[in-house]
Design an enzyme around this catalytic site. Structure first.
Site, PDB file in Angstrom:
ATOM      1  CG  HIS A 136      32.311  31.221 -49.781  1.00 30.59           C
ATOM      2  ND1 HIS A 136      32.161  32.325 -48.999  1.00 30.59           N
ATOM      3  CD2 HIS A 136      31.522  30.264 -49.226  1.00 30.59           C
ATOM      4  CE1 HIS A 136      31.300  32.066 -48.032  1.00 30.59           C
ATOM      5  NE2 HIS A 136      30.901  30.817 -48.141  1.00 30.59           N
ATOM      6  CD  GLU A 141      34.202  23.478 -40.392  1.00 27.83           C
ATOM      7  OE1 GLU A 141      34.373  23.891 -39.214  1.00 27.83           O
ATOM      8  OE2 GLU A 141      33.271  23.888 -41.125  1.00 27.83           O
TER       9      GLU A 141
END
Lengths: 325, 395
Positions: free
Chosen positions: A130, A60
């Site tokens: 999540h 990322e």
């Protein structure tokens, strides 16, 4: 007008942006031929080629560092972070680089073309990693814009607005609504303004304020409250940073009551910032304390997700408490 | 396609330590100004060679004067390039002037070579109203759009993946340009370094990664930074071409970078260059190296001063002499001193620049914050003498 779900609307926006400007690039983990784990980038590689829509290695900080460089060069990168929970390795690139690029160079350079898309939020049994809503971390960083859409129509118009905005923008997508939210979406290019809240329902007794998936929850709570004879005004903030103080203050000056709701934890959540500003602007007009209906100050749970979430009943109770104060 | 390539198969555990990968050091020029046996000088004409040398001397003079200015209290902070001028200037000279440079903070020689004027250096150092960065960053955080030199950012290694992205954009634009990013061996420990090299190799990006291995990250010696033989071997893990070069040998650095640029631009092959050098000065004006390294060690590297080495080569070529050296030194000292005095007296950037450039336009809520600051200054003008005048006449 065609009906679309939110993923189709986002895919349509990306398709339009890429067709309109060859400098627009879409990339991230699994974004290429597969079209992303949620399929938001479906068919874009097939249509625009591997050099403009592609997979990145699983890193990322690299994705956003790469995107910052591209934007500084004059490209228009739309980088996907697969889940907002995984944006933190890129925190330095976003907070210290994207946000400060223009300021620190005296406007010699900027990364205004940058848009970062990331699915956020709970309600999908995603557990700790999540489900998070990290908007408040970024709302504390001048130089960024932070946008959250509530439905397919808004998602397409706000994403096109974000891609064309000359400032680095984080676009958090409510993944619970990706397929659940279906609605009419205009064809072709249209851009909704950043930095502007929208009054989605007028009322006179109390103001309800939220963004993203929480707008659906507010809608259910308001339906219950109106049956009790309470007239509710509903505002979708849409842009968290910089936020539309004037529109919210005008509404609260009228109703005298405010309930703010978000999924993120209470402490340090963006509702606190809103409450502080609105009490300053509307102090003598307030009929009751500004209420915050939020997640708990815990990591995001799994088995007890239903209990954790600020659902419509919790929002309804907050409306009642505020009105009966 | 989806399978990782494996060449041989063995049926008992066999570990590989990489010892077979020996990375030689590329050298051309000896300290006395002669070439090593079999070495061939790069194709440099007199003008270019003198431009490079002039930039080295300018950088050395600037660093000496500005460190002294910091010691006198004229300047808040300073960082010297001393000892690393050949690595920085030799590489820059091998590029097209339109190639982007994304450096760390110790590369003022690159900017000097590109033509940043003494006045431009001074305006940044003093953060005055003519500083391109509007007085927002500490000294040595230079930037120049017209010279393709990205504004410096203090966080280490963040510029490395940005260079990969910038160069990817250049590749798509098809202009035959590349990006060089320069960083220290300490910064190469950051995750951003690894992210950048891997992405560059995977996407075949025209970027040159130049590591100045100068032996120290502030006080931490490179032996405590990594166990491997320097930074260069990491390139193998990314399937990237790599070269190690004597960083005090400006001819070798030039030649290595020239070839790296060709590979990057013509073949879309990213390249890692590890330039072995030494930070002769302290890390910054706030640092004192006597606490972590010996004078003997420093002296060994002073004996390999890159300026003296290039000067010796120029003299042997008949392109330079003692008189010219003396004249250049004197004129640069005078120029730096005179320019500094002017820049120091220039006013600070305007008060409104407190809130501009956060976004492309000042958001309404931020404009209100500025008004509040002005109103406060009007109440206590003596405490804010630089901006009291500008705060007058507000709403």
């Amino acid at each position: 007008m065609p009906k679309m779900n939110m993923l189709q609307a986002i895919n349509d926006a990306l398709d339009i942006a890429m067709a309109d400007n060859e400098k627009v690039l879409c990339f991230g983990e699994d974004v290429g031929i597969f079209g992303g784990v949620f399929r938001a980038t479906s068919n874009l590689q097939q249509k625009y080629g591997k050099s403009r829509c592609f997979n990145t290695p699983l890193v990322e900080q690299g994705i956003i560092g790469f995107a910052n460089g591209l934007a500084a060069q004059g490209s228009v990168p739309v980088a996907e972070i697969q889940f907002a929970d995984y944006i933190f390795p890129a925190f330095d690139q976003i907070v210290n680089e994207s946000a400060k690029f223009r300021y620190r160079s005296g406007n010699l350079f900027n990364v205004g073309g940058l848009t970062i898309r990331a699915p956020y939020g709970g309600g999908i049994a995603g557990g700790l990693y999540h489900s998070q809503s990290p908007e408040a971390y970024f709302a504390h960083t001048p130089g960024l814009k932070v946008v959250v859409p509530r439905n397919p129509h808004q998602a397409k118009g706000l994403l096109l607005g974000a891609i064309n905005d000359p400032n680095p923008t984080l676009f958090f997508e409510p993944k619970r609504l990706y397929r659940a939210s279906v609605g009419e979406v205009p064809e072709g290019d249209y851009r909704l303004p950043l930095g502007e809240a929208e009054v989605t329902k007028e009322g006179k007794d109390i103001t309800l304020l939220g963004w993203g998936a929480q707008m659906e929850v507010i809608g259910q709570a308001v339906e219950m409250a109106e049956k009790d004879g309470i007239s509710c005004e509903v505002i979708d903030l849409r842009t968290i940073l910089p936020w539309d103080v004037e529109k919210v203050a005008a509404s609260v000056l009228k109703t005298g009551r405010l309930v703010v709701t978000h999924e993120a934890p209470l402490t340090g959540g963006f509702a606190g910032e809103i409450a502080a500003t609105i009490q300053e602007r509307c102090f003598l007009y307030l009929e009751s304390p500004i209420a915050r209906v939020t997640g708990l100050d815990t990591p995001f749970p799994l088995a007890l997700e239903k209990e954790y979430l600020p659902d419509h009943l919790k929002v309804y109770e907050a409306i009642r408490t505020s009105v009966e104060f | 396609m989806a399978k990782t390539k494996t060449s041989d198969v063995v049926y008992s555990p066999r570990f590989t330590d990489g010892a077979e990968f020996k990375i030689p050091t590329f050298k051309l020029l000896k300290q006395d100004g002669t070439l090593y046996k079999g070495a061939k000088a790069p194709d440099l004409d007199r003008d270019k060679a003198l431009r490079m040398y002039h930039s080295m001397v300018f950088t050395r003079v600037l660093d000496e004067r500005m460190l002294a200015a910091q010691r006198q209290g004229r300047l808040s902070f300073y960082m010297q390039c001393t000892g690393e001028e050949a690595a920085v200037i030799g590489s820059t000279a091998a590029l097209d002037d339109r190639d982007m440079i994304m450096a760390q903070y110790r590369e003022q020689g690159a900017l000097a070579y590109r033509g940043f004027t003494t006045d431009e250096f001074m305006n940044q150092l003093f953060g005055n109203e003519q500083d391109y960065g509007k007085g927002r960053q500490m000294p040595v955080h230079y930037g120049s759009a017209k010279l393709n030199y990205m504004t410096i950012s203090s966080p280490l290694a963040t510029q490395i993946p940005q260079a990969t992205g910038y160069a990817y954009g250049q590749k798509l634009a098809g202009e035959g340009l590349c990006t060089i990013t320069i960083f220290g061996e300490g910064a190469a420990s950051e995750g951003d370094f690894h992210a950048a090299l891997n992405m560059a190799a995977v996407h075949r990006v025209p970027v040159i990664f130049l590591c100045r291995n100068n032996g120290y990250a502030i006080s931490t010696p490179s032996v405590e930074q990594f166990a491997a033989d320097g930074v260069a071997p990491r390139a193998f893990g990314y399937k990237m071409d790599v070269i190690r070069v004597d960083g005090n040998d400006i001819l070798a650095v030039y030649e290595a970078t020239r070839e790296a640029r060709r590979m990057a631009v013509e073949d879309n092959r990213p390249v890692l260059i590890e330039a072995m050098t030494y930070r002769l000065a302290a890390h910054s004006s706030s640092d004192d190296p006597s606490g972590y390294r010996s004078k003997d060690e420093e002296q060994k590297w002073r004996d390999q001063d890159p300026l003296l080495r290039m000067r010796a080569w120029l003299e042997k070529a008949g392109w330079w002499n003692d008189d010219e050296e003396k004249q250049l030194q004197e004129s640069l000292r005078k120029e730096v001193l005179a320019t500094m005095k002017v820049a120091q007296k220039r006013p600070a950037p305007p008060l409104d620049s407190l809130v501009t450039d956060v976004y492309d336009q000042v958001p309404p809520a931020l404009a209100k914050q500025l008004e509040a600051v002005k109103s406060h200054i009007r109440k206590y003008p003596d405490t804010y003498p630089n901006s009291a005048e500008q705060a007058k006449g507000g709403a």
